[in-house]
Design a protein around this motif. Structure first.
Motif: not given
Length: 626
Positions: A372-374, A413-416, A419-421, A449, A451
């Motif tokens: 993940k990237n946050r 935002t968080e991208t895994s 998905n992106t949330r 988050y 979704h």
């Protein structure tokens, strides 16, 4: 259903703890949280109590061996005293010199034993204390000077001195610090700044023998008087005989930049790790910039979910990289900086990447192992200040108690890999002292988050901490402490759960199989600071009661869930003369425990300091669900 006897005992214990401290208050200090300009020191023990020790010392002179032993355990003093009970409105004291020029800065370095920053009178030392003094290197002047906010030639600012004194006390290698101002006789507009410094004994040894492993730790928190900390541990796995090593090296305030560094290395069969951290914390209202850089690489062999059946240990390897930075704007009176209104804006990036994942992942399962990237931004509006006090959580040091309020908003935002949330979170906290009911601190917040327009992995948390005014009873002093904590998981993913352990400051009971989705904890403790001092040891007695409700995911009514409660008492033993860590002994009884657990619980441990959170929550982050 809770037994009637348990309810009755709970009410009886609560009533005793609440109303026991009363009666004659003439021989004990006033409350340490009273908001007045005063400095006082009072003794709680009769001078006659030391006649017994004097007799022992006289008789011991007849035997050389007895004399050495008695000198080790007994020190002659005028009275056995509890440390200075104080609350000083230091700003008012420093305001007398406001605007004058700093003519000189002088450090007075006290001995480790026998002196305090409020009583520098020398007392006789035994041979062990003399040996410790010789082994210790006092903190170097330049290492102390790097932690000052002012220099020779600057104008005196009262608030700046108050904050700087607190900064010095927070240094890990200092026991206490105090700033005193003296006018220069030949010039009315010039002031000498005298800084009293008392180091901690820098060397520590800790060892433990458990069923799984044995370890020994050596620590030096002030290497060569430079303020650097080095810690090394060696541990042996009792199952396979493997030897492991852990090292940690910390530097506080690198070259006067107020940037701290922390390097960590672990090498064992279960954990291979190296971590590096550079950080600049919020130290005073004048701090404009703060932030942190962190990198962690770790390979682990363990059971990641002890509350669900997984056969055997699992191997996983991951790395973490984190960076955040903040700028703080002062919105109040820039000259006085008294409890200023401040706005902090911070931006942060967090990345977690797995080189080796233990499971076949899905979007709503095993979230902890997702790559993940946050990206987060936080806006925090706050007022933060401190009272200098004592006899709260500590027996022999000055304590800085925060008060104020803060409200925060976090967006990002968080991208895994799935998905992106969108992430949103809000929180509020406040602390104040009432001359009627004591100190109050509470905090609550909601986050989660989004979704497909629905909140998931949400968390609601609320916490309340209270301690009473200081209540003297003859030669004893009492304080009461109350903690309430609540957490609720909202549409959490599979395998996510919170446990009952580590959820309360006073909780002694723990079971790794006890987990749920919602938790309510309540803890009560009464502490009696005694006037007794025997062989250099100071004693504080405490009685406590704590309990918690823990709900499985499928339940939604907290008071119909599993309930665990316990009662107990204990003693804290501190020694400011000998080189021993403070010791805490506690005994508890839990009438209702999970199957296979013993209802009686005894624990001995080193007593750790309690940190009351201030109002500098500016790091953009996600509160963990644990």
């Amino acid at each position: 259903m809770i037994p009637n006897k348990l309810v009755f005992f709970s009410l009886l214990s609560f009533a005793f703890f609440l109303y026991a401290p009363g009666g004659n208050a003439q021989l004990a200090p006033k409350d340490t949280m009273t908001l007045f300009t005063q400095h006082y020191e009072e003794h709680w023990a009769d001078n006659g109590n030391y006649a017994f020790y004097d007799t022992l010392l006289q008789k011991g002179k007849k035997s050389r061996l007895a004399k050495r032993f008695l000198e080790l355990i007994i020190r002659k003093e005028s009275a056995a005293k509890i440390d200075t009970a104080l609350t000083i409105d230091e700003e008012a004291e420093f305001m007398k010199f406001e605007g004058t020029t700093i003519h000189s800065i002088r450090f007075i370095k006290l001995d480790l034993f026998g002196q305090t920053v409020y009583d520098t009178t020398m007392t006789e030392k035994n041979w062990l204390e003399k040996l410790a003094e010789k082994a210790h290197v006092k903190t170097r002047d330049f290492a102390l000077r790097e932690n000052l906010l002012f220099r020779i030639g600057d104008r005196i600012k009262a608030v700046q001195l108050v904050n700087n004194e607190r900064i010095l006390r927070q240094l890990p290698f200092l026991q206490d610090a105090r700033i005193v101002l003296e006018p220069v006789s030949e010039a009315a507009d010039r002031t000498e700044v005298i800084i009293l410094i008392q180091d901690k004994f820098p060397f520590g040894l800790r060892t433990s023998l458990r069923s799984s492993r044995w370890f020994v730790t050596l620590r030096d928190i002030n290497m060569f008087g430079l303020g650097h900390e080095l810690e090394g541990s060696v541990f042996v796995n009792n199952k396979n005989g493997k030897v492991g090593f852990e090292g940690n090296y910390q530097v506080t305030n690198i070259l006067g930049t107020f940037i701290n560094s922390d390097l960590k290395y672990v090498n064992s069969r279960e954990n291979m790790q190296y971590e590096a951290i550079l950080s600049e914390p919020i130290l005073s209202p004048e701090t404009k910039y703060s932030g942190e850089m962190r990198y962690n690489n770790q390979k682990v062999i363990a059971n990641p979910y002890p509350y669900i059946p997984i056969v055997g240990d699992t191997s996983y390897h991951f790395s973490e990289a984190e960076f955040w930075a903040a700028h703080t704007f002062n919105l109040g009176d820039k000259q006085k900086m008294i409890n200023p209104l401040q706005l902090s804006v911070s931006l942060g990036i967090y990345q977690q990447k797995y080189q080796e994942q233990p499971f076949e992942l899905q979007r709503d399962q095993y979230y902890a192992f997702h790559n993940k990237n946050r990206w987060l931004a936080r806006f925090y509006l706050s007022q933060n200040n401190y009272l200098k006090s004592g006899l709260i959580y500590e027996y022999g040091t000055t304590e800085d108690i925060p008060y104020g309020k803060g409200i925060g908003l976090t967006l990002g935002t968080e991208t895994s890999e799935f998905n992106t949330r969108l992430f949103t979170g809000a929180d509020y906290s406040q602390a104040y002292f009432s001359d009627i009911i004591g100190y109050n601190h509470f905090r609550f917040g909601l986050q989660g988050y989004w979704h497909k327009s629905s909140l998931e992995q949400g968390l609601f948390f609320a916490e309340y901490n209270w301690f009473s005014k200081f209540k003297p009873v003859n030669h004893f002093g009492f304080r009461h402490f109350l903690t309430l904590r609540y957490k609720l998981g909202i549409k959490r993913y599979d395998q996510e759960a919170i446990g009952l352990t580590s959820s309360s400051r006073y909780n002694s009971f723990g079971n790794k199989m006890t987990y749920g989705n919602q938790r309510l904890n309540a803890s009560w403790e009464t502490v009696a600071f005694s006037p007794w001092e025997f062989a250099g040891f100071r004693l504080a007695f405490f009685g406590y009661a704590d309990g918690g409700f823990l709900l499985p995911r499928e339940k939604n009514e907290v008071f119909k869930s599993n309930y665990y409660a316990g009662f107990g008492f204990g003693i804290r033993i501190g020694n400011t003369r000998l080189v021993f860590q403070n010791i805490e002994l506690r005994l508890a009884y839990y009438p209702l425990v999970p199957e296979g657990e013993n209802p009686f619980f005894f624990k001995s441990s080193g007593s750790a300091s309690e940190n009351i959170p201030g109002f500098t929550h500016i790091k953009p982050d996600v509160t963990p669900f644990r």
